[in-house]
Enzyme design. Sequence first.
Site, PDB file in Angstrom:
ATOM      1  CG  HIS A  47      -1.753   1.219   1.379  1.00 50.15           C
ATOM      2  ND1 HIS A  47      -2.866   1.453   0.596  1.00 50.15           N
ATOM      3  CD2 HIS A  47      -1.632   2.302   2.198  1.00 50.15           C
ATOM      4  CE1 HIS A  47      -3.404   2.617   0.933  1.00 50.15           C
ATOM      5  NE2 HIS A  47      -2.672   3.149   1.911  1.00 50.15           N
ATOM      6  CD  GLU A  69      -3.723  -1.205  -1.584  1.00 50.33           C
ATOM      7  OE1 GLU A  69      -3.503  -0.551  -0.563  1.00 50.33           O
ATOM      8  OE2 GLU A  69      -4.022  -0.689  -2.676  1.00 50.33           O
ATOM      9  CG  ASN A 425      30.947 -19.368  -7.053  1.00 48.30           C
ATOM     10  OD1 ASN A 425      30.494 -19.813  -8.096  1.00 48.30           O
ATOM     11  ND2 ASN A 425      31.881 -18.445  -7.013  1.00 48.30           N
TER      12      ASN A 425
END
Length: 688
Positions: A47, A69, A425
């Site tokens: 919001h 929302e 990695n």
Amino acid sequence: MDVSQYLEIFIDESKEHLQGMNTSLLALEKVPEDNTDLVNEVFRAAHTLKGMAATMGFKKMNVLTHDMENVLSEIRTGNMSIDANLLDTLFKCLDALETYVDNIVQTGNEGEEAYQDIIDTLNAILKGEVASADTKAQPSGGEVVVETPSAPSTGERKHNQLRLTDFEKNAVVKANEENMKAFGITIYLSETCVLKSARAFIIFRTLEKLGSVIKSDPPVQDIEDEKFDLDFSIILLSDDTAEQCVEELKGIAEVETVLIDEIIVEATEVAKTEAEKEEVQKGIDSSATEKTPGSSKKDEQPKKSNKPVTNRTVRVDIERLDTLMNLVSELIIIKNGLETVENNNSNVTEQVEYLERITTNLHDAVMKVRMVPIERVFNRFPRLIRDLSRKLNKQMVLHMSGEETELDRTVIDEIGDPLVHLIRNSGDHGLETPDVRVKKGKDPTGNVTLKAYQDGNNVVIEVGDDGAGIDIERVKNKAIGNGTISATQASSMSDKEIIDLLFRPSFSTADKISDVSGRGVGLDVVKTKIEALGGDIEVRTELDKGSTFIIRLPLTLAIIQALMVELNDEKYAIPLNTIQNIEDVKLTDIKFIQNEEVINLRGNVIPIIRLHEKLDVEEVQTDRDSITVVIVNKGDRLAGFVVDSLIGQQEIVIKTLGKYLTNIKMIAGATILGDGEVALILDVNTLV
């Protein structure tokens, strides 16, 4: 109106809300049922982002958060349940919003991508077309009043108390003749609103898009000076409907309640002479620029730059600012004391010593103001581990510690990408698949560790895993195979030197290219970035036990303690945190190993580096039978710098060499000495 002055605040706040949303979604994924607080947190973040984006004119970002929302609102009211598909969609929304913010940082605009596929999925979920939730039809509201759950159930319509002048009545009549409406609006801000004037500016910025503000109570100047409570009233002339006006205003963060009524003024109430009509027209045309906080006339507005200047702010604990203010006050006292000194050498000495103490304390205080917890970087990695686990079909868990460790803001902004490389990695090529781990007698769930701690004037960050470790023989064979080193060189190289090959550009031991990472892929970039920050990186590994990448970084890049040395008549600075000790070495103690000068110092064989040769400085010819050697360290590697003489320890301010000297090796920067002479700062990382 130019809102570029608020762009940096928008970016900082957006990143905070996105990080909060990310943390809440990760927690929600673990406990999807009966977790209203987490849903509310995600809803509030979406919001707020919606309102901020609308205010700044980022329409695509506004649309996406609006649809988010809507879905989150259904979850809050219990009309929709949470499942894996819904969470995946919300994570995609989060990624899209992060991309928008990144684009804004780089270019000043959100880009062209609308992410229509994500929006379509959200709408499908909302309509019940996706089997992820049960939805119930909701009645539409009919009253033009916006109130959040925390807002009062009723509010006083203070705009009805406004008294219009003849000029303002004429403006309303003129607007009505042009099919515009006049609205009285009362806006209530949240009780938690801190920067009321800044929030009011955003509200007026939105009102300017809707039409013209012809009256404000309190007056605009008082609102700019924050001389108002938590509400204010305005008269707005607009060709939009009341519902549209409310919809725009309710999207602004920290707006609790919006009350609106249409204002009717009969034409017979005022005398409309031709002169009055002209004045009214001028008033309407200029009201948006003259009545809006922070605005200026169109011909005075500066042009927007294509790329915003960002990362120049940091939130500071008020106690640290108080300390800074007290120290500045002490400096003023010293200045006043020095002004009264007249040829009293003892008094001058006392004042100078006092000044030295205060400037040292001031340096420490300013350093603390620049410090930021590394938590803001670490918080992004739980999501990264989640995505890696799903993409690689590996079970892995992230263990973090030391999030409260503080680093200079400039270092914080740059260290994120190298850490992403290392964690990828670890997840991709460090950890084995669950079946392989079980065969090795390990838990099927792999562990990735990320920790930070302060070590003297450095901060150490360790990225480790309990995976397969680095196969040194495989690295060696790969290096020989691709011509990086010869078989003869390989036979005389230590394990550490073999591992260091992983940091060579484009070197990788991977048999096939992975879109996630490769052990060695990107490690050259990691090393370059870390060394550019004045740090270093080393690797510790054990086959089938795991690997750990250890990064050491300076606490700050602005002011450091350094040892000043001389080479011939040139002065150089060596960062004090890299120095182990200083030795007076006899020439007869220098030996040769593979044609390289070394010394044996208390059982450690240390290579000698003649700085005269490295820096192309003419060596001073002397008949001394010993040399001065400064022992420095890079990680656990030692080296001895040969210098002509020592000047002493100094606190120095680091200055860059400028954009034309960025590729100079061995020199980390420069500093200006007390006599105005420039001394170069040696880069230990590239010399050792």
